[in-house]
Write an enzyme that holds these catalytic residues in place. Structure first.
Site, PDB file in Angstrom:
ATOM      1  CB  SER A 183      -0.857   0.056   1.263  1.00 15.61           C
ATOM      2  OG  SER A 183      -1.572  -1.114   1.436  1.00 15.61           O
ATOM      3  CG  HIS A 221      -2.517  -1.028  -4.073  1.00 16.54           C
ATOM      4  ND1 HIS A 221      -3.007   0.229  -3.842  1.00 16.54           N
ATOM      5  CD2 HIS A 221      -2.562  -1.647  -2.857  1.00 16.54           C
ATOM      6  CE1 HIS A 221      -3.335   0.366  -2.577  1.00 16.54           C
ATOM      7  NE2 HIS A 221      -3.070  -0.764  -1.960  1.00 16.54           N
ATOM      8  CD  GLU A 265      -4.075   3.021  -6.449  1.00 13.62           C
ATOM      9  OE1 GLU A 265      -4.098   4.231  -6.629  1.00 13.62           O
ATOM     10  OE2 GLU A 265      -3.687   2.501  -5.384  1.00 13.62           O
ATOM     11  CG  ASN A 297      -4.407   4.117   0.360  1.00 10.40           C
ATOM     12  OD1 ASN A 297      -5.615   4.087   0.584  1.00 10.40           O
ATOM     13  ND2 ASN A 297      -3.664   3.032   0.375  1.00 10.40           N
TER      14      ASN A 297
HETATM   15  N1  LIG Z   1      -5.440  -4.765   4.412  1.00  9.55           N
HETATM   16  C1  LIG Z   1      -5.694  -3.899   3.444  1.00  9.55           C
HETATM   17  O1  LIG Z   1      -6.727  -3.205   3.439  1.00  9.55           O
HETATM   18  C2  LIG Z   1      -4.719  -3.775   2.305  1.00  9.55           C
HETATM   19  C3  LIG Z   1      -5.166  -3.186   1.107  1.00  9.55           C
HETATM   20  C4  LIG Z   1      -4.284  -3.117   0.023  1.00  9.55           C
HETATM   21  C5  LIG Z   1      -2.981  -3.602   0.163  1.00  9.55           C
HETATM   22  N2  LIG Z   1      -2.567  -4.136   1.346  1.00  9.55           N
HETATM   23  C6  LIG Z   1      -1.185  -4.674   1.429  1.00  9.55           C
HETATM   24  O2  LIG Z   1      -1.230  -6.077   1.310  1.00  9.55           O
HETATM   25  C7  LIG Z   1      -0.158  -6.668   2.035  1.00  9.55           C
HETATM   26  C8  LIG Z   1      -0.702  -7.693   3.010  1.00  9.55           C
HETATM   27  O3  LIG Z   1      -1.622  -7.067   3.869  1.00  9.55           O
HETATM   28  P1  LIG Z   1      -2.729  -7.927   4.662  1.00  9.55           P
HETATM   29  O4  LIG Z   1      -3.727  -6.939   5.143  1.00  9.55           O
HETATM   30  O5  LIG Z   1      -3.164  -9.089   3.839  1.00  9.55           O
HETATM   31  O6  LIG Z   1      -1.855  -8.457   5.894  1.00  9.55           O
HETATM   32  P2  LIG Z   1      -2.124  -9.698   6.849  1.00  9.55           P
HETATM   33  O7  LIG Z   1      -1.465  -9.382   8.116  1.00  9.55           O
HETATM   34  O8  LIG Z   1      -3.582 -10.070   6.847  1.00  9.55           O
HETATM   35  O9  LIG Z   1      -1.348 -10.931   6.113  1.00  9.55           O
HETATM   36  C9  LIG Z   1       0.039 -10.960   5.938  1.00  9.55           C
HETATM   37  C10 LIG Z   1       0.463 -12.425   5.799  1.00  9.55           C
HETATM   38  O10 LIG Z   1       1.841 -12.445   5.392  1.00  9.55           O
HETATM   39  C11 LIG Z   1       2.445 -13.558   6.013  1.00  9.55           C
HETATM   40  N3  LIG Z   1       3.901 -13.394   5.984  1.00  9.55           N
HETATM   41  C12 LIG Z   1       4.689 -12.613   6.780  1.00  9.55           C
HETATM   42  N4  LIG Z   1       5.986 -12.759   6.423  1.00  9.55           N
HETATM   43  C13 LIG Z   1       6.017 -13.633   5.389  1.00  9.55           C
HETATM   44  C14 LIG Z   1       7.064 -14.190   4.598  1.00  9.55           C
HETATM   45  N5  LIG Z   1       8.336 -13.874   4.811  1.00  9.55           N
HETATM   46  N6  LIG Z   1       6.739 -15.065   3.627  1.00  9.55           N
HETATM   47  C15 LIG Z   1       5.449 -15.414   3.399  1.00  9.55           C
HETATM   48  N7  LIG Z   1       4.408 -14.915   4.117  1.00  9.55           N
HETATM   49  C16 LIG Z   1       4.694 -14.029   5.098  1.00  9.55           C
HETATM   50  C17 LIG Z   1       1.851 -13.568   7.411  1.00  9.55           C
HETATM   51  O11 LIG Z   1       2.017 -14.828   8.018  1.00  9.55           O
HETATM   52  C18 LIG Z   1       0.374 -13.222   7.099  1.00  9.55           C
HETATM   53  O12 LIG Z   1      -0.386 -14.409   6.884  1.00  9.55           O
HETATM   54  C19 LIG Z   1       0.584  -5.492   2.695  1.00  9.55           C
HETATM   55  O13 LIG Z   1       1.664  -5.133   1.863  1.00  9.55           O
HETATM   56  C20 LIG Z   1      -0.470  -4.394   2.715  1.00  9.55           C
HETATM   57  O14 LIG Z   1       0.082  -3.103   2.686  1.00  9.55           O
HETATM   58  C21 LIG Z   1      -3.415  -4.262   2.405  1.00  9.55           C
END
Ligand SMILES: NC(=O)c1ccc[n+]([C@@H]2O[C@H](COP(=O)([O-])OP(=O)(O)OC[C@H]3O[C@@H](n4cnc5c(N)ncnc54)[C@H](O)[C@@H]3O)[C@@H](O)[C@H]2O)c1
Length: 291
Positions: free
Chosen positions: A119, A140, A152, A190
């Site tokens: 993000s 994204h 995006e 964002n």
């Molecule tokens: N949550 C949102 O609204 C949103 C929206 C758009 C983008 N994002 C982006 O998406 C990404 C993930 O966010 P999320 O909300 O799904 O997080 P989350 O915490 O729900 O999930 C992250 C996952 O990554 C895993 N992980 C951590 N280190 C790892 C590694 N080395 N190898 C493999 N897996 C690993 C964790 O175990 C976890 O299951 C981030 O970069 C975030 O910025 C999030």
């Protein structure tokens, strides 16, 4: 490039949604996480979310079964090296993302495209550490992935046109809509949305309105489906603050200074819906404004 298989790194909220929509669109998906429980929970969630789509007659039972059969999971990150395109959707920490791309590097096919669902982290900086900055992009998705229409597409400084066109082709196949963004802090959605939420916090902080009047004003006066403070609670106040800090640090303009009241809510641990308290208190039957 013809893409048939997609590797997804991280099986959290975003990773499971990405695996869901990719498998439904016909891609073979290999989902990776460091945690077996996260992989099991992701597959269970995808099954449940697809079942909901079946019950609403948006997806047939056969298509659901076919989508589920296209998803495999692995704890071994190098296994994703054989996929055509990797989408990194792990925890939002830059060193974790660098480590993932470093680990993948010796196992990647020469044409594999690398992408990140970050993000806020610079795509150009993530790409520069890999052996293929021209085949690296920001991909994204919005949360929840199966519901939200927008993706995006963010080009790093070195991203080449075939890589962009390949990712655009995938977005089209998903029947979603792409917005292309250059690689500057917080991209498009964002960059606009979070300062608006921050301004709503200032409006509250300065006593111009209370929580209910600010949300009602924006719902009825600007036709927003949710008020900005309600939306902040949905996104998570820690996430909103982190993105404001990325804008403030990355663009060095005081107009992006985080509202002290937003900081105070985060310091209190009142992070929004996920902890049942933010600008509203969700512990009762109906949300109650906290100011
Ligand atoms: N949550 C949102 O609204 C949103 C929206 C758009 C983008 N994002 C982006 O998406 C990404 C993930 O966010 P999320 O909300 O799904 O997080 P989350 O915490 O729900 O999930 C992250 C996952 O990554 C895993 N992980 C951590 N280190 C790892 C590694 N080395 N190898 C493999 N897996 C690993 C964790 O175990 C976890 O299951 C981030 O970069 C975030 O910025 C999030």
């Amino acid at each position: 490039m013809d893409i048939t298989s997609i590797g997804v790194v991280g099986a959290g909220q975003m990773g499971n949604g990405i695996a869901h929509v990719m498998a439904l669109a016909g891609y073979e998906v290999l989902l990776n996480d460091i945690n077996q429980d996260a992989l099991d929970a992701a597959v269970a969630r995808i099954d449940k979310n697809l079942e909901r789509q079946v019950s609403r007659e948006k997806v047939s039972a056969e298509d659901k079964a076919a989508a589920m059969s296209r998803i495999s999971t692995t704890l071994e990150l190098p296994a994703l090296g054989r996929t055509d395109l990797v989408i990194e959707a792990a925890t939002e920490r830059e060193e974790i993302k660098h480590q993932i791309f470093d680990t993948l590097k010796p196992h990647l096919g020469p044409d594999t495209i690398l992408t990140s669902n970050t993000s806020s982290i610079s795509i150009t900086r993530l790409a520069s550490r890999t052996d293929r900055p021209e085949r690296f992009m920001g991909f994204h998705f919005m949360n929840p992935v199966p519901v939200m229409q927008l993706v995006e597409l963010i080009r790093g400084i070195a991203t080449d046109e075939p890589t962009y066109q390949t990712c655009l082709g995938i977005v089209n196949k998903l029947e979603k809509t792409a917005a292309s963004a250059e690689d500057f802090p917080a991209f498009i959605v964002n960059r606009i949305l979070i300062p608006m939420i921050n301004e709503a916090c200032y409006t509250l902080y300065e006593g111009v309105g209370n929580v209910a009047s600010i949300d009602n004003a924006m719902k009825l006066g600007a036709n927003h489906p949710m008020g900005p403070l309600e939306l902040a609670d949905f996104i998570g106040l820690d996430t909103c603050l982190a993105i404001m800090n990325v804008l403030h640090d990355g663009l060095a303009d005081t107009k992006y200074r985080p509202c002290p009241l937003l900081t105070k809510y985060v310091e209190a641990g009142w992070l929004g819906r996920k902890v049942k308290r933010g600008f509203y208190d969700y512990r009762g039957d109906v949300p109650v404004p906290t100011r």
